[in-house]
Design an enzyme around this catalytic site. Structure first.
Site, short mmCIF file in Angstrom:
data_model
loop_
_atom_site.label_atom_id
_atom_site.label_comp_id
_atom_site.label_asym_id
_atom_site.label_seq_id
_atom_site.Cartn_x
_atom_site.Cartn_y
_atom_site.Cartn_z
N MET A 26 27.12 -32.89 12.13
CA MET A 26 26.17 -33.97 11.87
C MET A 26 25.28 -33.64 10.68
O MET A 26 24.27 -34.31 10.44
CB MET A 26 25.30 -34.25 13.10
N HIS A 30 23.46 -25.01 8.81
CA HIS A 30 22.94 -23.66 8.80
C HIS A 30 24.11 -22.69 8.90
O HIS A 30 25.29 -23.10 8.89
CB HIS A 30 21.94 -23.45 9.94
N HIS A 33 27.02 -23.40 11.38
CA HIS A 33 28.04 -24.34 10.92
C HIS A 33 28.99 -23.68 9.93
O HIS A 33 30.21 -23.85 9.99
CB HIS A 33 27.39 -25.55 10.23
N LEU A 180 21.02 -20.16 16.24
CA LEU A 180 20.74 -21.05 15.12
C LEU A 180 21.02 -22.49 15.53
O LEU A 180 22.01 -22.80 16.18
CB LEU A 180 21.60 -20.68 13.92
#
Length: 274
Positions: A26, A30, A33, A180
């Site tokens: 989405m 960070h 991902h 995270l």
């Protein structure tokens, strides 16, 4: 990196791309991902992703409107880690009409996250199935931080006989153990200092179970009490079976302890496999 905004363009581009690895997001990316993108690189000829804030998975009082949209920064990060194909549709491209056909994940939809976020997994499963139909990947990577989401999508893929391998990516953490998350940016400085307590408690439960503790309810309640005593508002701490997130029935099952708690205005989730 090639960027596509329409379904026909994307499908045409992927036809000759070999084995497709897909890791949807989405946005507001960070290192967690980006680690999924790196993992996808090892699994396919083409690494593909999507940037789309999916309205269907947000409740009426959640942060859909305020969820950070950081498209230019996200594109730089994705290109830097070697993503080949990015799909960045507008809402009308993915939902040109009211989405009347949806995926209902049944029992798991109402457990844990589903109890506190009604309809969330219906929205997640529906958009992911739609993206699977668009990308037609060979393998898809999802982070273990959203453990229940991973279970929903793995079960959906298996039960609908989709020809897609689902891989779970390990949770990336800050040095102090905080998982995270795109929502960590909502935390104040004081809240950020307190936030690692959640993971410490989950790791403590794992250690207690490893040492022979079997009163799971007591372990859950003690963790919730400590969180709430330190300013959290806890939805759940739950020890469950990894396979289906139901309560464990015997001592030989692989377990996971999951938690969701609100610190200030920020709702944090985490889990630790046992």
């Amino acid at each position: 990196m090639q960027i596509y905004t329409t379904i026909p363009e994307l499908r045409a581009a992927l036809r000759t791309r070999g084995r497709i690895a897909f890791a949807p997001t989405m946005g507001n990316l960070h290192e967690g991902h980006l680690s999924l993108m790196a993992q996808a690189r090892e699994l396919g000829d083409t690494v593909s992703t999507s940037l789309f804030v999916n309205r269907l998975q947000f409740g009426p009082n959640e942060d859909f409107d305020s969820y950070p949209r950081t498209f230019a920064d996200d594109c730089e990060k994705l290109a830097a880690v070697g993503v080949d194909v990015l799909f960045a549709p507008g809402e009308k491209e993915l939902y040109p009409e009211q989405q009347q056909y949806v995926v209902l994940p049944s029992v798991i939809e109402d457990l844990l996250e589903g109890e506190f976020r009604p309809g969330h997994f219906r929205g997640v499963a529906t958009v992911v199935l739609k993206l699977f139909n668009i990308f037609q990947p060979d393998v898809a990577v999802f982070g273990k931080k959203d453990y229940q989401q991973l279970m929903v999508l793995r079960n959906m893929t298996r039960q609908l006989a989709l020809p897609i391998e689902i891989i779970g990516g390990e949770t990336v953490r800050a040095e102090d153990g905080l998982a995270l998350s795109s929502r960590n940016g909502y935390l104040s400085a004081a809240e950020r200092a307190e936030a690692p307590r959640l993971n410490r408690l989950l790791r403590g439960i794992r250690e207690r179970i490893g040492s022979g503790a079997r009163d799971y309810v007591q372990l859950e309640q003690a963790a919730m009490a400590e969180l709430d005593a330190n300013g959290w508002k806890t939805d759940y701490v739950a020890i469950r079976r990894q396979t289906d997130l139901l309560a464990p029935q015997d001592e030989n099952q692989a377990l996971v302890v999951l938690a969701a708690s609100r610190l200030g205005k920020t709702r944090l989730i985490d889990n630790v496999e046992i």
